[in-house]
Design an enzyme around this catalytic site. Sequence first.
Site, PDB file in Angstrom:
ATOM      1  N   ARG A   6      43.638  20.544  -8.556  1.00 11.33           N
ATOM      2  CA  ARG A   6      43.319  19.174  -8.974  1.00 11.33           C
ATOM      3  C   ARG A   6      44.527  18.244  -8.851  1.00 11.33           C
ATOM      4  O   ARG A   6      44.659  17.287  -9.615  1.00 11.33           O
ATOM      5  CB  ARG A   6      42.765  19.154 -10.399  1.00 11.33           C
ATOM      6  CG  ARG A   6      41.428  19.881 -10.537  1.00 11.33           C
ATOM      7  CD  ARG A   6      40.890  19.794 -11.944  1.00 11.33           C
ATOM      8  NE  ARG A   6      39.645  20.556 -12.066  1.00 11.33           N
ATOM      9  CZ  ARG A   6      39.063  20.872 -13.230  1.00 11.33           C
ATOM     10  NH1 ARG A   6      39.615  20.476 -14.360  1.00 11.33           N
ATOM     11  NH2 ARG A   6      37.946  21.564 -13.255  1.00 11.33           N
ATOM     12  N   ARG A  43      39.421   4.691  -5.581  1.00 11.59           N
ATOM     13  CA  ARG A  43      38.081   5.069  -5.993  1.00 11.59           C
ATOM     14  C   ARG A  43      37.303   3.952  -6.673  1.00 11.59           C
ATOM     15  O   ARG A  43      36.095   4.097  -6.948  1.00 11.59           O
ATOM     16  CB  ARG A  43      38.167   6.238  -6.990  1.00 11.59           C
ATOM     17  CG  ARG A  43      38.179   7.644  -6.411  1.00 11.59           C
ATOM     18  CD  ARG A  43      36.788   8.188  -6.085  1.00 11.59           C
ATOM     19  NE  ARG A  43      35.787   7.836  -7.057  1.00 11.59           N
ATOM     20  CZ  ARG A  43      35.571   8.478  -8.211  1.00 11.59           C
ATOM     21  NH1 ARG A  43      36.307   9.513  -8.537  1.00 11.59           N
ATOM     22  NH2 ARG A  43      34.606   8.089  -9.023  1.00 11.59           N
ATOM     23  N   ARG A  48      42.523  12.115 -10.867  1.00 11.47           N
ATOM     24  CA  ARG A  48      42.660  11.046 -11.855  1.00 11.47           C
ATOM     25  C   ARG A  48      44.068  10.851 -12.387  1.00 11.47           C
ATOM     26  O   ARG A  48      44.362   9.820 -12.989  1.00 11.47           O
ATOM     27  CB  ARG A  48      41.700  11.316 -13.019  1.00 11.47           C
ATOM     28  CG  ARG A  48      40.233  11.166 -12.645  1.00 11.47           C
ATOM     29  CD  ARG A  48      39.340  11.611 -13.781  1.00 11.47           C
ATOM     30  NE  ARG A  48      39.425  13.045 -13.987  1.00 11.47           N
ATOM     31  CZ  ARG A  48      38.845  13.684 -15.016  1.00 11.47           C
ATOM     32  NH1 ARG A  48      38.164  12.986 -15.912  1.00 11.47           N
ATOM     33  NH2 ARG A  48      38.961  14.983 -15.145  1.00 11.47           N
ATOM     34  N   ASP A  73      33.994  18.510  -4.175  1.00 15.85           N
ATOM     35  CA  ASP A  73      33.473  18.995  -5.443  1.00 15.85           C
ATOM     36  C   ASP A  73      32.565  20.177  -5.170  1.00 15.85           C
ATOM     37  O   ASP A  73      31.952  20.260  -4.089  1.00 15.85           O
ATOM     38  CB  ASP A  73      32.697  17.893  -6.174  1.00 15.85           C
ATOM     39  CG  ASP A  73      32.339  18.303  -7.595  1.00 15.85           C
ATOM     40  OD1 ASP A  73      33.174  18.085  -8.497  1.00 15.85           O
ATOM     41  OD2 ASP A  73      31.245  18.872  -7.796  1.00 15.85           O
ATOM     42  N   TYR A 128      25.275  25.691 -13.038  1.00 18.51           N
ATOM     43  CA  TYR A 128      25.001  24.260 -13.148  1.00 18.51           C
ATOM     44  C   TYR A 128      23.545  23.958 -12.797  1.00 18.51           C
ATOM     45  O   TYR A 128      22.884  23.138 -13.451  1.00 18.51           O
ATOM     46  CB  TYR A 128      25.902  23.466 -12.213  1.00 18.51           C
ATOM     47  CG  TYR A 128      27.243  23.087 -12.783  1.00 18.51           C
ATOM     48  CD1 TYR A 128      27.350  22.213 -13.869  1.00 18.51           C
ATOM     49  CD2 TYR A 128      28.423  23.576 -12.236  1.00 18.51           C
ATOM     50  CE1 TYR A 128      28.577  21.854 -14.386  1.00 18.51           C
ATOM     51  CE2 TYR A 128      29.666  23.225 -12.742  1.00 18.51           C
ATOM     52  CZ  TYR A 128      29.734  22.361 -13.820  1.00 18.51           C
ATOM     53  OH  TYR A 128      30.952  22.008 -14.335  1.00 18.51           O
TER      54      TYR A 128
END
Length: 422
Positions: A64, A77, A68, A113, A191
């Site tokens: 990661r 983004r 962010r 992702d 998921y």
Amino acid sequence: MTENSTSEAVFRDTASYRDRVRSHLPQDHPLQRSSADSGTAEAPLLARYRGVSTDAPPSVWFMRQAGRSLPEYRKLREGTTMLDSCLIPEMAAEITVQPVRRHRVDAGIFFSDIVVPMRLAGLEVEIKPGVGPVFARPVRTETDVDALPVLDDSFEEALEPIREAVRLTVAELGSTPLIGFAGAPFTVASYLVEGAPSRDHLAARALMRSKPQVWDRLAAWVAEASGRFLRAQVLAGASAVQQFDSWAGSLSEHTYRTGALPHSRALFDHVADLPVPRVHFGVGAAHLLAPMHEAGATVMGVDHRITLTEAATHLPPGTPLQGNIDPAVLFTSEQVRFAEADRVLADGAAAAGHVVNLGHGVPPETDPQVLTDLVAHLHEQPSVSASSPDGSSSSQGLSTAGAPAQSGSGGVEAPVTTGTAG
């Protein structure tokens, strides 16, 4: 301790490895070229993934690392959803390169992702801010599985934005390797069953036990989609791959072996014929290191809940390791951070090859300068000795056919300041 049938000795034999590269990868693949020609054939990180010794400074990247924590990422983004940003090739490539440019890490991890293959297959899924992946229609019954899209030629066509993003990325990265990325079938299928993130994955785990045939069909479908997604990345230019299993740690070893391992192996089988290292990482999965390795990994990622020294004892001799700085130290003093990094480097000497990483992903609140300084500290350290496949000690002297030592980000130009990368 079970040997992994895909832990080929060819990875450590330079001549055989190069023969495999020439015969199994496209001629324009970065692994076909030297660093002088903006290729990755001599990258020290890849040598360490293969268990080949090198005198280069320690190799490091962060899970990661693109995301962010970077202001340039947040700016780029603005106004674009997470999944849309993964499918705009120019944007995905730029996001992948941003942390390499800023931090001088030794690899890029493809920005994507784990649910992107599901989106490309035609399932309705969105990543809701503050929540995570949410599927419009959960998959919980045999009828639901019957309704899953057929993965035919249209799915291959849908993968084209991924291929283009990889091509753009490797052109920018130059001699810095790109690592391809896919989610493990257990996590992705969970998921799908839950419909959204879950604390304990009860619905998925219950399905595995109450209707194992339904679970296996669903997980097999996920493995096929994600495996083809991963293979597309390699053929377009990725020099290594990582399978990420966020939720594997919730399973016992028995349940993992019966309900998850076969599908993780099926995913890796999609790239097993290609001469690229295969990293397998699971969160809270120290008790699963051996079976996760058996799924087809050639490198084992280790989280921060176990030392690398102990992890090596659970794996066949000669298994390269990746990890495992505790992300919590990113919020401590520089002295504490550097001491943790030095400890991890020393522990990594227990493995035939070691690539430094965090024990999990970069938290979004992380100060980017902390990561930049940590990379610089690691690159200033000497190469440590490592254990050879027979358990003896070997200095990591260069044995990649005389390739020059490398560190940093290859052909990616560093930012002039420590602010937003330009």
